[in-house]
Structures are given as structure tokens and as C-alpha cells.
Design an enzyme around this catalytic site. Sequence first.
Site, PDB file in Angstrom:
ATOM      1  N   SER A   1       0.839  -1.194   0.000  1.00  0.00           N
ATOM      2  CA  SER A   1       0.000   0.000   0.000  1.00  0.00           C
ATOM      3  C   SER A   1       0.870   1.238   0.000  1.00  0.00           C
ATOM      4  CB  SER A   1      -0.897   0.009   1.249  1.00  0.00           C
ATOM      5  OG  SER A   1      -1.588   1.241   1.346  1.00  0.00           O
TER       6      SER A   1
ATOM      7  N   HIS B   1      -1.321  -1.328  -4.251  1.00  0.00           N
ATOM      8  CA  HIS B   1      -2.595  -0.896  -3.662  1.00  0.00           C
ATOM      9  C   HIS B   1      -2.557   0.613  -3.437  1.00  0.00           C
ATOM     10  CE1 HIS B   1      -6.322  -1.502  -1.397  1.00  0.00           C
ATOM     11  NE2 HIS B   1      -5.852  -0.585  -0.548  1.00  0.00           N
TER      12      HIS B   1
ATOM     13  N   ASP C   1      -4.782   3.864  -1.960  1.00  0.00           N
ATOM     14  CA  ASP C   1      -5.928   4.342  -1.184  1.00  0.00           C
ATOM     15  C   ASP C   1      -6.273   5.772  -1.583  1.00  0.00           C
ATOM     16  OD1 ASP C   1      -6.460   2.116   0.556  1.00  0.00           O
ATOM     17  OD2 ASP C   1      -4.580   2.572   1.577  1.00  0.00           O
TER      18      ASP C   1
ATOM     19  N   MET D   1      -8.680   8.758  -0.494  1.00  0.00           N
ATOM     20  CA  MET D   1      -9.481   9.166   0.664  1.00  0.00           C
ATOM     21  C   MET D   1      -9.966  10.600   0.484  1.00  0.00           C
ATOM     22  SD  MET D   1      -7.303   7.373   3.738  1.00  0.00           S
ATOM     23  CE  MET D   1      -5.668   7.904   3.219  1.00  0.00           C
TER      24      MET D   1
ATOM     25  N   HIS E   1      -8.524   1.657  -4.245  1.00  0.00           N
ATOM     26  CA  HIS E   1      -9.526   1.553  -3.196  1.00  0.00           C
ATOM     27  C   HIS E   1     -10.109   2.939  -2.932  1.00  0.00           C
ATOM     28  CE1 HIS E   1     -10.117   0.696   1.420  1.00  0.00           C
ATOM     29  NE2 HIS E   1     -11.248   0.972   0.807  1.00  0.00           N
TER      30      HIS E   1
ATOM     31  N   MET F   1     -12.033   5.180  -0.902  1.00  0.00           N
ATOM     32  CA  MET F   1     -12.623   5.446   0.416  1.00  0.00           C
ATOM     33  C   MET F   1     -13.304   6.809   0.344  1.00  0.00           C
ATOM     34  SD  MET F   1      -9.635   4.436   3.087  1.00  0.00           S
ATOM     35  CE  MET F   1      -8.499   3.101   2.808  1.00  0.00           C
TER      36      MET F   1
ATOM     37  N   MET G   1     -11.812  -4.827   5.356  1.00  0.00           N
ATOM     38  CA  MET G   1     -10.980  -3.938   6.155  1.00  0.00           C
ATOM     39  C   MET G   1     -10.770  -4.563   7.523  1.00  0.00           C
ATOM     40  SD  MET G   1     -10.110  -1.458   4.257  1.00  0.00           S
ATOM     41  CE  MET G   1      -9.257  -0.557   5.556  1.00  0.00           C
TER      42      MET G   1
ATOM     43  N   ASP H   1      -7.032  -5.793   4.317  1.00  0.00           N
ATOM     44  CA  ASP H   1      -6.258  -4.557   4.406  1.00  0.00           C
ATOM     45  C   ASP H   1      -6.379  -3.977   5.805  1.00  0.00           C
ATOM     46  OD1 ASP H   1      -5.049  -2.099   4.107  1.00  0.00           O
ATOM     47  OD2 ASP H   1      -6.489  -1.310   2.660  1.00  0.00           O
TER      48      ASP H   1
END
Length: 218
Positions: free
Chosen positions: A8, A33, A35, A37, A66, A68, A137, A175
Site C-alpha cells: 500500500s 494498492h 488508497d 481518501m 480503493h 474510500m 478492512m 487490508d
Amino acid sequence: MKTKIAPSILAADFGRLAAEVEAVQEAGADWIHVDVMDGHFVPNLSIGPPVIEAIRQATKLPLDVHLMMTNPERYIGDFASAGADHILVHQETCPHLHAVLQDIRKHKARTGVVLNPATPCDTISEVLEEVDIVLLMSVNPGFGGQQFIESTLSKIAKLQKQRQDLGLDFEIEVDGGVKVGNAGRISEAGADVLVIGTGIFASKDYASTFAELRRITA
């Protein structure tokens, strides 16, 4: 199949992001990966499509993106165009989840659904046939470096049984708080993909860390 390892980049040195991505690729990463956000669904802000584009230039590995964020359906095309190979959305933010998954597939990306620690697996039973990846998660999303929530192990096992009973082949990804010390147990519980941030990037020897992860998840 071997357990996949997805570093990540939230835990990487953003000042040398391309070099960090290349280094974990060389060390043996299977996916990268990423993220995303929004500061609304989770209490933090991170990156957007331009950074995905930059990462895409640094690696040929699949980009596991991902989201979020609230209203992820507004940005599916942007992230697909930027180079996302997998687009994962939260069950908690998608009242029209089936439609969002169809849109992801329309944009030629693999579909993924994410469940927060308190969200039961049964909440996505009706869309499992549309899903390539289910991400569980194992911490509350928003920040790296948290402790793994142990109840995730039984959740993994439950989802694996559901997959087997339905004759499906989606991948189970985990994750949050994953590291060398617990990766073996998580893999043994039924996880196919381990997202690891600080457990990789805080180490000074990526090759040795990957070698140990491969050994304990074999």
C-alpha cells in the site's frame, strides 16, 4: 495459488514515489494498492487520478485502487482512464451498488467491494456474482499503522465458505494491520491478497521482507 502481496503506497515515501513503486515491484509485489481518501467518508485526504497516472507510468503491475469516498460513482471513469486495473468501492457508500459495479465493468476494470470491520458479509450477498474482489478492512479505514482487528479472521473464513458454497471465484483481500507477524494466520484463514503498508515500507530491506512473507504464506 500463492497468496498475493499488494504493498500500500499510503505508507511509501511520497517524495520518491516512483522509486518506491519500482523497488517493491522488484522485490516481488503482485499488485500496487492505492488508497483514495476524500476527507468525508474517512477522516483523511490522499490522492486523486493524476497520481494514479504517475504510478501507472512507474509500473506494469495491476493497480488496485480503493475508493474510500462518498459518491464514488462520479469518478469511476476518471480512475479507469488514469490507469486503475481494479476499482474497489465501499458497500457503505453505495446505495445502488449493483449499478456501480456494472459501471466499473463497463470501464474495463475489475470490480471490487469493500466492507468496513463492522459491516457483515451478508450485506453483499446479492452482488457477489458481479464481484471480482471482496476487500475486508481489518482496521477502521483512514489511517495507516493501526492494529489488526482479530475478529477479521472469522470474517475471512465465513466469506471463504460463502464463496465455496456459491461456486464463485472472487478473490478475498485483507487490508489493515497486516505484517510479517500475522500474515501467515490471515492467509491460512482464507485470504488470497494481503495489503501491507508500513509492514513493508517501514522495513529497510524490501527483498528480505517479501522473502519472509512468501515463506510464511506458502
